[in-house]
Design a protein around this motif. Structure first.
Motif, PDB file in Angstrom:
ATOM      1  N   GLN A  58      -4.990  -2.174  12.241  1.00 50.64           N
ATOM      2  CA  GLN A  58      -4.811  -2.138  10.779  1.00 50.64           C
ATOM      3  C   GLN A  58      -3.853  -1.021  10.377  1.00 50.64           C
ATOM      4  O   GLN A  58      -3.208  -1.089   9.336  1.00 50.64           O
ATOM      5  CB  GLN A  58      -6.179  -1.970  10.107  1.00 50.64           C
ATOM      6  CG  GLN A  58      -6.158  -1.892   8.593  1.00 50.64           C
ATOM      7  CD  GLN A  58      -5.972  -0.466   8.085  1.00 50.64           C
ATOM      8  OE1 GLN A  58      -6.272   0.502   8.779  1.00 50.64           O
ATOM      9  NE2 GLN A  58      -5.462  -0.340   6.877  1.00 50.64           N
ATOM     10  N   ARG A  59      -3.738   0.032  11.231  1.00 56.22           N
ATOM     11  CA  ARG A  59      -2.858   1.159  10.908  1.00 56.22           C
ATOM     12  C   ARG A  59      -1.386   0.730  10.857  1.00 56.22           C
ATOM     13  O   ARG A  59      -0.552   1.418  10.271  1.00 56.22           O
ATOM     14  CB  ARG A  59      -3.028   2.280  11.934  1.00 56.22           C
ATOM     15  CG  ARG A  59      -4.400   2.915  11.905  1.00 56.22           C
ATOM     16  CD  ARG A  59      -4.493   4.051  12.915  1.00 56.22           C
ATOM     17  NE  ARG A  59      -5.869   4.446  13.157  1.00 56.22           N
ATOM     18  CZ  ARG A  59      -6.567   5.245  12.358  1.00 56.22           C
ATOM     19  NH1 ARG A  59      -6.014   5.745  11.299  1.00 56.22           N
ATOM     20  NH2 ARG A  59      -7.825   5.539  12.644  1.00 56.22           N
ATOM     21  N   VAL A  60      -1.072  -0.386  11.481  1.00 52.13           N
ATOM     22  CA  VAL A  60       0.295  -0.913  11.432  1.00 52.13           C
ATOM     23  C   VAL A  60       0.651  -1.318  10.000  1.00 52.13           C
ATOM     24  O   VAL A  60       1.813  -1.256   9.590  1.00 52.13           O
ATOM     25  CB  VAL A  60       0.434  -2.126  12.398  1.00 52.13           C
ATOM     26  CG1 VAL A  60       1.732  -2.874  12.185  1.00 52.13           C
ATOM     27  CG2 VAL A  60       0.320  -1.664  13.842  1.00 52.13           C
ATOM     28  N   PHE A  61      -0.384  -1.701   9.240  1.00 54.98           N
ATOM     29  CA  PHE A  61      -0.208  -2.181   7.866  1.00 54.98           C
ATOM     30  C   PHE A  61       0.613  -1.204   7.005  1.00 54.98           C
ATOM     31  O   PHE A  61       1.480  -1.622   6.239  1.00 54.98           O
ATOM     32  CB  PHE A  61      -1.598  -2.439   7.264  1.00 54.98           C
ATOM     33  CG  PHE A  61      -1.706  -2.222   5.789  1.00 54.98           C
ATOM     34  CD1 PHE A  61      -1.322  -3.217   4.892  1.00 54.98           C
ATOM     35  CD2 PHE A  61      -2.201  -1.022   5.270  1.00 54.98           C
ATOM     36  CE1 PHE A  61      -1.430  -3.007   3.519  1.00 54.98           C
ATOM     37  CE2 PHE A  61      -2.309  -0.823   3.903  1.00 54.98           C
ATOM     38  CZ  PHE A  61      -1.923  -1.812   3.025  1.00 54.98           C
ATOM     39  N   TYR A  62       0.360   0.120   7.154  1.00 56.67           N
ATOM     40  CA  TYR A  62       1.011   1.098   6.269  1.00 56.67           C
ATOM     41  C   TYR A  62       2.545   1.031   6.384  1.00 56.67           C
ATOM     42  O   TYR A  62       3.249   0.959   5.379  1.00 56.67           O
ATOM     43  CB  TYR A  62       0.531   2.523   6.587  1.00 56.67           C
ATOM     44  CG  TYR A  62      -0.963   2.671   6.503  1.00 56.67           C
ATOM     45  CD1 TYR A  62      -1.604   2.658   5.269  1.00 56.67           C
ATOM     46  CD2 TYR A  62      -1.751   2.794   7.653  1.00 56.67           C
ATOM     47  CE1 TYR A  62      -2.979   2.767   5.183  1.00 56.67           C
ATOM     48  CE2 TYR A  62      -3.125   2.916   7.568  1.00 56.67           C
ATOM     49  CZ  TYR A  62      -3.732   2.892   6.334  1.00 56.67           C
ATOM     50  OH  TYR A  62      -5.101   2.993   6.250  1.00 56.67           O
TER      51      TYR A  62
END
Lengths: 54, 233
Positions: free
Chosen positions: B40-44
């Protein structure tokens, strides 16, 4: 993922994602630097030609 | 040889420092998402890269309009530099989206409206760069670029709105999702900090890269002119 306990183990995908982000931005910056370097070499050559003609 | 302006040197160092802070925020400060985990950290940066792509193409359309009104080459220089940066960041947006989709949607690619419109948008602007190179006359090239940049911009709001007007599995994190979306999540306060700081950081990166790229374009044109003069002498 519907019946899992706790977060899924997706660390490898995160690493892959950030490798793509940092790698692509890095490559683009290197590309700009190399194009600058090539143009400066051309500029130096043109300066030499101008000096020889003068 | 032209020296790098002091303001650009300061901006470059500032952008680098802000980027390191953004990396810290997205990798360590923001909490791990409860279901998706670390991916989910890729989302930023995925969203921030998409934002820079849209912003870059918007700038191209605006300066294209100004070029058509005034006919000054400097506006065309901004347009081509901006498209190049937009293509790089849209590419990052699409590839990171695909990497996120693999564990969440169980596929690297699906024919979803958002994925399709984003890819078409990328191809439109790759074509912009390729087609420009085929035109020798600078005025014709700039006029073509300006019109193409304005017409091509239609693909940007279409991409942005695709997840809001079509039935899609792509989540809308800001503003609520379609119930059929897979991978949606509610942002906590810390996630929001990381998200908005990433948007700010990538905007700064865009401005810095654009300035460097404009200097490159200016130098290339100057040398081209000198070469033509040297050949005709």
């Amino acid at each position: 993922m519907m019946f899992q306990e706790g977060p899924a183990d997706t660390l490898n995908y995160m690493i892959a994602g950030y490798t793509v982000i940092l790698g692509t931005i890095g490559l683009y910056i290197v590309n700009i630097i190399l194009r600058f370097r090539s143009l400066r070499q051309d500029e130096a050559l043109l300066d030499e030609i101008d000096a020889e003609r003068a | 040889m032209e020296r790098i302006p002091k303001a650009l040197i300061v901006l470059t160092w500032l952008t680098s420092a802000v980027f390191v802070v953004a990396l810290y925020l997205v990798l360590f400060w923001a909490p791990q998402e409860a279901i998706m985990g670390d991916v989910q950290r890729v989302f930023y940066f995925h969203v921030a890269a998409g934002w820079v792509g849209g912003l870059a193409f918007l700038v191209t359309a605006i300066v294209g309009g100004i070029y058509l009104a005034r006919g000054e080459q400097r506006w065309d220089r901004i347009a081509v530099a901006s498209v190049e940066i937009g293509v790089v960041f849209t590419f990052i947006n699409i590839v990171t989206g695909s990497i996120w989709a693999r564990p969440i949607w169980n596929t690297w690619w699906t024919w979803d409206p958002r994925l399709v419109t984003a890819t078409i948008m990328l191809l439109i602007y790759i074509a912009y760069i390729m087609l420009r190179q085929g035109i020798e006359d600078p005025d014709r090239r700039a006029r073509f670029g300006a019109v193409y940049g304005i017409v091509g911009f239609i693909s940007v709001p279409l991409t942005f709105l695709s997840i809001r007007i079509f039935r899609t599995i792509h989540p809308i994190v800001v503003g609520g999702s379609d119930p059929t979306a897979l991978g949606a999540f509610n942002m906590t306060a810390d996630m929001r900090v990381a998200f908005f700081f990433s948007l700010f950081t990538f905007t700064l990166i865009y401005v810095t890269l654009l300035w460097h790229r404009l200097r490159l374009q200016h130098l290339a044109e100057k040398i081209e002119e000198r070469k033509l003069t040297a050949l005709s002498a």
